[in-house]
Design an enzyme around this catalytic site. Structure first.
Site, PDB file in Angstrom:
ATOM      1  N   LYS A 120       0.870  -1.184   0.000  1.00 13.69           N
ATOM      2  CA  LYS A 120       0.000   0.000   0.000  1.00 13.69           C
ATOM      3  C   LYS A 120       0.895   1.219   0.000  1.00 13.69           C
ATOM      4  O   LYS A 120       1.814   1.327   0.826  1.00 13.69           O
ATOM      5  CB  LYS A 120      -0.885  -0.018   1.260  1.00 13.69           C
ATOM      6  CG  LYS A 120      -1.851   1.140   1.333  1.00 13.69           C
ATOM      7  CD  LYS A 120      -3.173   0.802   0.689  1.00 13.69           C
ATOM      8  CE  LYS A 120      -4.008   2.033   0.354  1.00 13.69           C
ATOM      9  NZ  LYS A 120      -3.634   2.722  -0.897  1.00 13.69           N
ATOM     10  N   GLN A 141       7.292   3.859   3.830  1.00 15.46           N
ATOM     11  CA  GLN A 141       5.889   3.448   3.869  1.00 15.46           C
ATOM     12  C   GLN A 141       5.689   2.182   4.708  1.00 15.46           C
ATOM     13  O   GLN A 141       4.652   2.008   5.349  1.00 15.46           O
ATOM     14  CB  GLN A 141       5.401   3.225   2.434  1.00 15.46           C
ATOM     15  CG  GLN A 141       3.898   3.214   2.269  1.00 15.46           C
ATOM     16  CD  GLN A 141       3.290   4.610   2.203  1.00 15.46           C
ATOM     17  OE1 GLN A 141       3.827   5.481   1.541  1.00 15.46           O
ATOM     18  NE2 GLN A 141       2.183   4.818   2.878  1.00 15.46           N
ATOM     19  N   LYS A 144       5.509   3.403   8.309  1.00 18.05           N
ATOM     20  CA  LYS A 144       4.339   4.267   8.465  1.00 18.05           C
ATOM     21  C   LYS A 144       3.070   3.418   8.535  1.00 18.05           C
ATOM     22  O   LYS A 144       2.228   3.590   9.419  1.00 18.05           O
ATOM     23  CB  LYS A 144       4.269   5.221   7.263  1.00 18.05           C
ATOM     24  CG  LYS A 144       3.114   6.183   7.302  1.00 18.05           C
ATOM     25  CD  LYS A 144       2.974   6.958   5.991  1.00 18.05           C
ATOM     26  CE  LYS A 144       4.256   7.643   5.604  1.00 18.05           C
ATOM     27  NZ  LYS A 144       4.065   8.608   4.521  1.00 18.05           N
ATOM     28  N   LYS A 156       5.391   1.705  -3.132  1.00 17.05           N
ATOM     29  CA  LYS A 156       5.289   3.056  -3.686  1.00 17.05           C
ATOM     30  C   LYS A 156       5.561   2.977  -5.174  1.00 17.05           C
ATOM     31  O   LYS A 156       6.216   2.044  -5.642  1.00 17.05           O
ATOM     32  CB  LYS A 156       6.319   3.977  -3.008  1.00 17.05           C
ATOM     33  CG  LYS A 156       6.002   5.447  -3.092  1.00 17.05           C
ATOM     34  CD  LYS A 156       5.030   5.933  -2.043  1.00 17.05           C
ATOM     35  CE  LYS A 156       4.651   7.373  -2.273  1.00 17.05           C
ATOM     36  NZ  LYS A 156       3.877   7.943  -1.164  1.00 17.05           N
ATOM     37  N   GLY A 195      -2.732   8.234  -4.251  1.00 24.96           N
ATOM     38  CA  GLY A 195      -2.076   9.415  -4.813  1.00 24.96           C
ATOM     39  C   GLY A 195      -0.835   9.812  -4.036  1.00 24.96           C
ATOM     40  O   GLY A 195      -0.534   9.282  -2.976  1.00 24.96           O
ATOM     41  N   ASP A 196      -0.100  10.751  -4.590  1.00 23.84           N
ATOM     42  CA  ASP A 196       1.042  11.399  -3.940  1.00 23.84           C
ATOM     43  C   ASP A 196       1.267  12.670  -4.767  1.00 23.84           C
ATOM     44  O   ASP A 196       0.343  13.137  -5.449  1.00 23.84           O
ATOM     45  CB  ASP A 196       2.273  10.467  -3.931  1.00 23.84           C
ATOM     46  CG  ASP A 196       3.401  10.989  -3.050  1.00 23.84           C
ATOM     47  OD1 ASP A 196       3.339  10.823  -1.825  1.00 23.84           O
ATOM     48  OD2 ASP A 196       4.366  11.592  -3.583  1.00 23.84           O
ATOM     49  N   THR A 240      -4.407  13.569   5.086  1.00 17.97           N
ATOM     50  CA  THR A 240      -2.991  13.717   5.451  1.00 17.97           C
ATOM     51  C   THR A 240      -2.774  15.033   6.191  1.00 17.97           C
ATOM     52  O   THR A 240      -2.125  15.080   7.245  1.00 17.97           O
ATOM     53  CB  THR A 240      -2.099  13.631   4.199  1.00 17.97           C
ATOM     54  OG1 THR A 240      -2.447  12.455   3.470  1.00 17.97           O
ATOM     55  CG2 THR A 240      -0.636  13.567   4.573  1.00 17.97           C
ATOM     56  N   ASN A 271      -2.126  19.146  -1.975  1.00 13.69           N
ATOM     57  CA  ASN A 271      -3.164  18.479  -1.193  1.00 13.69           C
ATOM     58  C   ASN A 271      -2.860  18.503   0.310  1.00 13.69           C
ATOM     59  O   ASN A 271      -3.710  18.877   1.125  1.00 13.69           O
ATOM     60  CB  ASN A 271      -3.301  17.036  -1.714  1.00 13.69           C
ATOM     61  CG  ASN A 271      -4.219  16.225  -0.841  1.00 13.69           C
ATOM     62  OD1 ASN A 271      -3.778  15.564   0.083  1.00 13.69           O
ATOM     63  ND2 ASN A 271      -5.514  16.285  -1.097  1.00 13.69           N
ATOM     64  N   SER A 407      -6.900   5.839   3.791  1.00 16.00           N
ATOM     65  CA  SER A 407      -6.989   4.932   2.642  1.00 16.00           C
ATOM     66  C   SER A 407      -7.430   3.549   3.111  1.00 16.00           C
ATOM     67  O   SER A 407      -8.246   2.888   2.466  1.00 16.00           O
ATOM     68  CB  SER A 407      -5.630   4.799   1.943  1.00 16.00           C
ATOM     69  OG  SER A 407      -5.428   5.867   1.052  1.00 16.00           O
TER      70      SER A 407
END
Ligand code: NDP
Length: 475
Positions: A120, A141, A144, A156, A195-196, A240, A271, A407
């Site tokens: 993820k 990630q 996290k 990622k 997204g990123d 976020t 964002n 998410s």
């Protein structure tokens, strides 16, 4: 900030091309010969990937006391295994621009670790993207996602495609071509992107549409950050930024402080930054500056959020446009946003945007709390300054985990064919961020570095993944 940031990005890219990344000079790992040797091996096996080296170094630097307590992690070679992605996919993305010219970009997906659940992590579209950036992000990630307490592994992806200045049709054709290869690696139990940088609701829509078309499956759980009309979750867009401010709220509470009345600076205007600003204002703080890669704006009366959203989200314009529509504010072209005095700072743009000198300046100017909305925006020297000066410092893998946590809430809603209200979902997000804060805080204390959220996050995130890897056998 802007000019410096770009030069960091340029240096990374040049190093990547030349196959030689700068080694990190922080000497602390040398005190643990085993961890130092693992780190040197990572540098040797991944030449030129300086951001990846930096992210690995930061985590390994916290793990000495963990190995002393859990010697089985070394016996099982957990650290060597965790630094090696399970799978790395690199692919060609041909697409046609509006003039009919054929363009070629490169796509990446790094499926780093699936000990806790399906891979993820987001997709980044930015010209600076190369393997080293995707690997640093994927590595971060893992920990996290572990901190969120949700059953998700780490991954990622992205591309060196630059969405700036592209038409909607070009973005759509690019996303479709990207998905033409990526789809075969995805699945709600396998790998679930989001997204990123450069990938928001518009891009996720095009990606999901193409996935559905190729597979003939309406598999909502295969992507998160979807629009509300086709399986998205309320609060995911805000998550976020909101989560970051919930984290800061907790760091300040420990010190008997609150956000109310505080002057704040938030870098970026994407964002994460926009919704961090929104939540600060809702909590009674005042954000006076934000930025993009060209410069920053200063509005001492407090950023006008409606105007900012109009300029950035609706019109998709540069941040300097804000000043044209709000003449009492100022635009500083190419300026360093960290020169603006504030009590709370939130870097929300990109990696290595805040260095040791910036950190020293911020603390001289009275900053009391800094938390990373972006991934690894503070250089190791910057982190050291904040920790040495006793500034409350929230590292990205903890402070910006609200996005991926929400998410996972979106995946839960998709799996149960449910749709929660905004308030209910926001309340869940807040509880998750409070939980992450408390776990990091307690872990830092337990391992002998009270108040050090960097160690707390690294150790707490790592232990859960390491235990799962031991249990799953040699995979
Ligand atoms: P957006 O694309 O929405 O916004 C990015 C912002 O950062 C823009 O203002 C952009 O300015 C600036 N920026 C990006 N790259 C650079 C660069 N190389 N140099 C200077 N400025 C840059 O991205 P997000 O807000 O989604 O992401 C921001 C950060 O937050 C990233 O580090 C991301 O990894 C991290 N993050 C995002 C999450 C999410 O849910 N979206 C979750 C967790 C972390 P410009 O337009 O000029 O490029």
């Amino acid at each position: 900030m802007a000019a410096k940031k770009n030069s960091v990005v340029e240096t990374s890219r040049r190093n990547a091309v030349a196959g030689r990344g700068p080694s990190i000079k922080t000497p602390t790992l040398a005190q643990n010969p085993y961890l130092e040797s693992v780190y040197q091996e990572v540098v040797r096996r991944n030449p030129g990937e300086c951001e990846f080296h930096q992210a690995v170094h930061e985590v390994l630097d916290s793990l000495g006391p963990v190995l002393a307590k859990f010697p089985e992690f070394a016996e099982h070679r957990i650290i060597e295994r965790i630094c090696e992605p399970e799978r790395q996919i690199i692919f060609r993305i041909p697409w046609q621009d509006d003039k009919g010219e054929v363009r070629i970009n490169r796509g990446f997906r790094v499926e780093f670790n699936s000990a806790l659940g399906p891979y993820k992590g987001g997709l980044r579209f930015h010209p600076s993207v190369y393997l080293g950036i995707v690997k640093f992000l994927g590595f971060e990630q893992i920990f996290k996602n572990s901190l969120t307490g949700m059953p998700i592994g780490g991954g990622k992806g992205g591309s060196d495609f630059d969405p700036h200045g592209k038409s909607d049709n070009e973005i759509m054709r690019f996303c479709q071509s990207f998905m033409n290869e990526l789809y075969r690696h995805l699945g709600e139990y396998t790998d679930v992107p989001a997204g990123d940088i450069g990938v928001g609701g518009r891009e996720i829509g095009f990606l999901f549409g193409q996935y559905k078309r190729i597979t003939n499956r309406y598999e909502s759980g295969v992507l998160t950050g979807k629009g509300l009309s086709y399986g998205g979750s309320l609060v995911r867009t805000e998550a976020t930024g909101y989560g970051l401010i919930f984290f800061i709220e907790q760091m300040l509470k420990v010190r008997g402080e609150s956000i109310k009345g505080k002057t704040c600076v938030v870098s970026g205007s994407g964002n994460v930054a926009i919704f961090a600003i929104e939540k600060i204002h809702q909590m009674g703080g005042k954000v006076i500056a934000c930025s993009d890669s060209d410069g920053y704006i200063l509005d001492k009366r407090g950023i006008d959020l409606d105007l900012l959203k109009r300029v950035k989200l609706e019109q998709r314009k540069r941040i300097r446009e804000y000043v044209e529509q709000q003449p009492k504010s100022h635009y500083v072209a190419g300026g360093n946003i960290w020169e603006v005095p504030c009590e709370v700072a939130a870097p929300c743009a990109t990696q290595n945007e805040l260095n040791g000198k910036d950190a020293a300046l911020l603390s001289k100017n009275g900053v009391i709390a800094v938390a990373e909305g972006a991934n690894m925006p503070t250089t190791p020297e910057g982190v050291k300054v904040f920790l040495d000066k006793g500034v409350a410092f929230g590292p990205g893998k903890a402070a910006n985990a609200g996005g991926v946590a929400t998410s996972a809430l979106e995946m839960q809603q998709n799996a149960s064919r449910d749709a929660w209200t905004f308030d209910f979902t926001e309340q869940k997000l807040r509880q998750i961020m409070m939980g992450i804060h408390d776990s990091c805080y307690k872990t830092a204390e337990e391992f002998g570095t009270p108040g050090n959220y960097v160690n707390g996050a690294n150790i707490c995130g790592f232990i859960k993944v390491a235990k799962a890897m031991v249990s799953l056998g040699l995979i």
